[in-house]
Design a protein around this motif. Structure first.
Motif, PDB file in Angstrom:
ATOM      1  N   THR A 171       0.837  -1.204   0.000  1.00 14.38           N
ATOM      2  CA  THR A 171       0.000   0.000   0.000  1.00 14.38           C
ATOM      3  C   THR A 171       0.871   1.254   0.000  1.00 14.38           C
ATOM      4  O   THR A 171       0.388   2.354  -0.212  1.00 14.38           O
ATOM      5  CB  THR A 171      -0.943   0.018   1.224  1.00 14.38           C
ATOM      6  OG1 THR A 171      -1.834   1.130   1.124  1.00 14.38           O
ATOM      7  CG2 THR A 171      -0.171   0.137   2.534  1.00 14.38           C
ATOM      8  N   ASP A 190       0.693   1.449  -5.111  1.00 12.88           N
ATOM      9  CA  ASP A 190      -0.705   1.800  -4.879  1.00 12.88           C
ATOM     10  C   ASP A 190      -1.009   3.062  -5.670  1.00 12.88           C
ATOM     11  O   ASP A 190      -0.561   4.151  -5.310  1.00 12.88           O
ATOM     12  CB  ASP A 190      -0.907   2.017  -3.369  1.00 12.88           C
ATOM     13  CG  ASP A 190      -2.328   2.464  -3.010  1.00 12.88           C
ATOM     14  OD1 ASP A 190      -3.109   2.800  -3.924  1.00 12.88           O
ATOM     15  OD2 ASP A 190      -2.633   2.486  -1.808  1.00 12.88           O
ATOM     16  N   THR A 222      -3.266   5.797  -3.249  1.00 14.60           N
ATOM     17  CA  THR A 222      -2.663   6.478  -2.097  1.00 14.60           C
ATOM     18  C   THR A 222      -1.252   5.937  -1.846  1.00 14.60           C
ATOM     19  O   THR A 222      -1.017   5.217  -0.875  1.00 14.60           O
ATOM     20  CB  THR A 222      -3.509   6.280  -0.821  1.00 14.60           C
ATOM     21  OG1 THR A 222      -3.689   4.858  -0.598  1.00 14.60           O
ATOM     22  CG2 THR A 222      -4.877   6.934  -0.917  1.00 14.60           C
ATOM     23  N   PRO A 223      -0.312   6.297  -2.700  1.00 13.71           N
ATOM     24  CA  PRO A 223       1.027   5.673  -2.639  1.00 13.71           C
ATOM     25  C   PRO A 223       1.811   5.951  -1.353  1.00 13.71           C
ATOM     26  O   PRO A 223       2.709   5.187  -1.026  1.00 13.71           O
ATOM     27  CB  PRO A 223       1.760   6.254  -3.851  1.00 13.71           C
ATOM     28  CG  PRO A 223       0.988   7.449  -4.267  1.00 13.71           C
ATOM     29  CD  PRO A 223      -0.425   7.231  -3.839  1.00 13.71           C
ATOM     30  N   GLN A 236       0.242   6.619   1.682  1.00 17.56           N
ATOM     31  CA  GLN A 236      -0.564   6.389   2.874  1.00 17.56           C
ATOM     32  C   GLN A 236      -0.682   4.908   3.179  1.00 17.56           C
ATOM     33  O   GLN A 236      -1.038   4.123   2.291  1.00 17.56           O
ATOM     34  CB  GLN A 236      -1.966   6.915   2.635  1.00 17.56           C
ATOM     35  CG  GLN A 236      -2.355   8.008   3.570  1.00 17.56           C
ATOM     36  CD  GLN A 236      -3.599   8.675   3.020  1.00 17.56           C
ATOM     37  OE1 GLN A 236      -3.592   9.284   1.942  1.00 17.56           O
ATOM     38  NE2 GLN A 236      -4.690   8.517   3.743  1.00 17.56           N
ATOM     39  N   ASP A 264      -2.831   2.493   4.107  1.00 18.13           N
ATOM     40  CA  ASP A 264      -4.265   2.250   4.254  1.00 18.13           C
ATOM     41  C   ASP A 264      -4.598   0.918   3.585  1.00 18.13           C
ATOM     42  O   ASP A 264      -3.683   0.168   3.237  1.00 18.13           O
ATOM     43  CB  ASP A 264      -5.049   3.402   3.610  1.00 18.13           C
ATOM     44  CG  ASP A 264      -4.631   3.606   2.159  1.00 18.13           C
ATOM     45  OD1 ASP A 264      -3.953   2.735   1.580  1.00 18.13           O
ATOM     46  OD2 ASP A 264      -4.964   4.666   1.589  1.00 18.13           O
ATOM     47  N   ALA A 317      -6.150   0.567   0.673  1.00 23.35           N
ATOM     48  CA  ALA A 317      -6.439   0.768  -0.753  1.00 23.35           C
ATOM     49  C   ALA A 317      -5.819  -0.325  -1.633  1.00 23.35           C
ATOM     50  O   ALA A 317      -6.343  -0.636  -2.710  1.00 23.35           O
ATOM     51  CB  ALA A 317      -5.937   2.136  -1.199  1.00 23.35           C
TER      52      ALA A 317
END
Ligand code: HEM
Ligand SMILES: [Ca+2]
Ligand SMILES: [Ca+2]
Length: 340
Positions: free
Chosen positions: A207, A259, A262-263, A265, A267, A269
């Motif tokens: 993520t 990701d 949101t590269p 963050q 999270d 995703a």
């Protein structure tokens, strides 16, 4: 869902990490303890944190890089800082013993990751000389960077000894590849006492962080000898990645985010991306294509808290792989060098 494309292209960055989804318990190994340094270095978490926080601010790429470093340490001979031993110089390349860092899979681990661990260790040495191992400092730093990027904060058990050796020959077969099948991924994880839940949760470390083109370019131009892109990959992603990674003549230094949404963050995703066929590596996308892992991907895509819990639990298990105790290991002063 519209993914924000095209992708940003950054210069080489690195990281490591992954998490696990509930389920199976790893076999009991050497026991680590939250209170291992309670008498000898009670402030160790704080001391490491005083280094990782400013590092994250000044050089955010160091975060994913350290997370990946921790994973590459634990998967080769256990979490013993064997990955941190520097290649020796001089004496002629042929003569020198090859260490884990000399192997291709480890060559692009960025120096900033090693430097970050070394800085944290130096700070710990100042307060508690000769007490805390590099293996424990690495585990703490990896946790900090997960948290600093918005991920879960979890308590890290300590008591790992540092290795007395680092051997290039131990790397082969211990780290999965970007094109590994789910069978292969499961086999390697099982050899570390980690299960299918751990595989899916720990892969969620993707993520954050970036990958070099070489790891996925095979999916863009000539998938399985078809002269076509991997039909599983979202066509817009194929297009964007082709811009960053030409089939020939591209720069070996170009990296793209794992990701797309949101590269930076930490999270969940990553899992929604897999559902949307936006997985970067074949080994990422495979987790959504295989019936054994797909339900776990769906589970974690649906619930960030569940991902955070699973990731923390799996990091604890990964951080306990083949831990060395007592005279089987050492407490290095400088992480890149053995004591003697
Ligand atoms: C499941 C098998 C895995 C495979 C096949 C895999 C493969 C890779 C590859 C090919 C890269 C790109 C390296 C580069 O081009 O510089 C990468 C990066 C990364 N990996 Fe994995 N990985 C796996 C599992 C994990 C785990 C378990 C973690 C941590 C818990 C992790 C954390 C990371 C991170 C954070 C990065 C980004 C590094 C950076 O930006 O500096 N990976 N991985
Ligand atoms: Ca190791
Ligand atoms: Ca993310």
């Amino acid at each position: 869902r519209e993914a924000p494309l095209p992708l940003p292209v950054a210069q080489a960055a690195v990281a490591a990490g992954a998490a696990a989804v509930g389920g199976r318990r790893a076999p009991v190994r050497h026991e680590l303890s939250l209170y291992f340094y309670a008498k000898t270095c009670p402030g160790v978490d704080q001391i490491v944190g005083n280094v990782t926080a400013p590092r994250f601010r000044d050089d955010p790429a160091a975060g994913p890089a350290v997370l990946r470093l921790f994973y590459h340490d634990c998967f080769v001979e256990g979490c013993d800082a064997s990955i941190l031993i520097a290649p020796t110089t001089g004496g002629g390349a042929a003569a020198r013993p090859r260490v884990e860092r000399d192997v291709d899979d480890n060559r692009n681990l960025p120096q900033e990751a090693f430097d970050t661990v070394e800085m944290a260790k130096a700070a710990v040495e100042k307060s508690c000389p000769g007490v805390v191992t590099c293996a424990d400092v690495l585990a703490l730093a990896a946790r900090d960077f997960v948290h600093l990027a918005g991920g879960p904060y979890y308590a890290v058990k300590k008591g790992r000894k540092d290795s007395k050796v680092s051997l290039a020959g131990k790397v082969r077969g211990s780290l999965p590849r970007a094109n590994s099948t789910v069978d292969e991924l499961l086999r390697v994880f099982a050899s570390k006492g980690l299960g299918v839940g751990d595989l899916v949760a720990l892969s969620g470390a993707h993520t954050v962080g970036f990958a070099h083109c070489a790891h996925f370019v095979g999916r863009l131009y000539d998938f399985g000898g078809t002269r076509q892109a991997d039909p599983v990959m979202d066509a817009r992603l194929v297009k964007a990645l082709r811009m960053s990674c030409p089939s020939t003549g591209g720069s070996a230094r170009v990296v793209v985010p794992f990701d797309v949404s949101t590269p930076f963050q930490f999270d969940h995703a990553y899992y929604a991306n897999l559902q949307a066929r936006l997985g970067l590596l074949a080994s990422d996308q495979a987790l959504f294509l295989d019936a054994r892992t797909r339900p776990l991907v769906q589970d974690l895509a649906a619930d960030k808290n569940r991902f955070f819990q699973a990731f923390a639990a799996s990091m604890d298990r990964m951080g306990s792989v083949h831990v060395k105790k007592g005279r089987k290991g050492e407490v290095r002063r400088v992480c890149s060098q053995h004591l003697s």
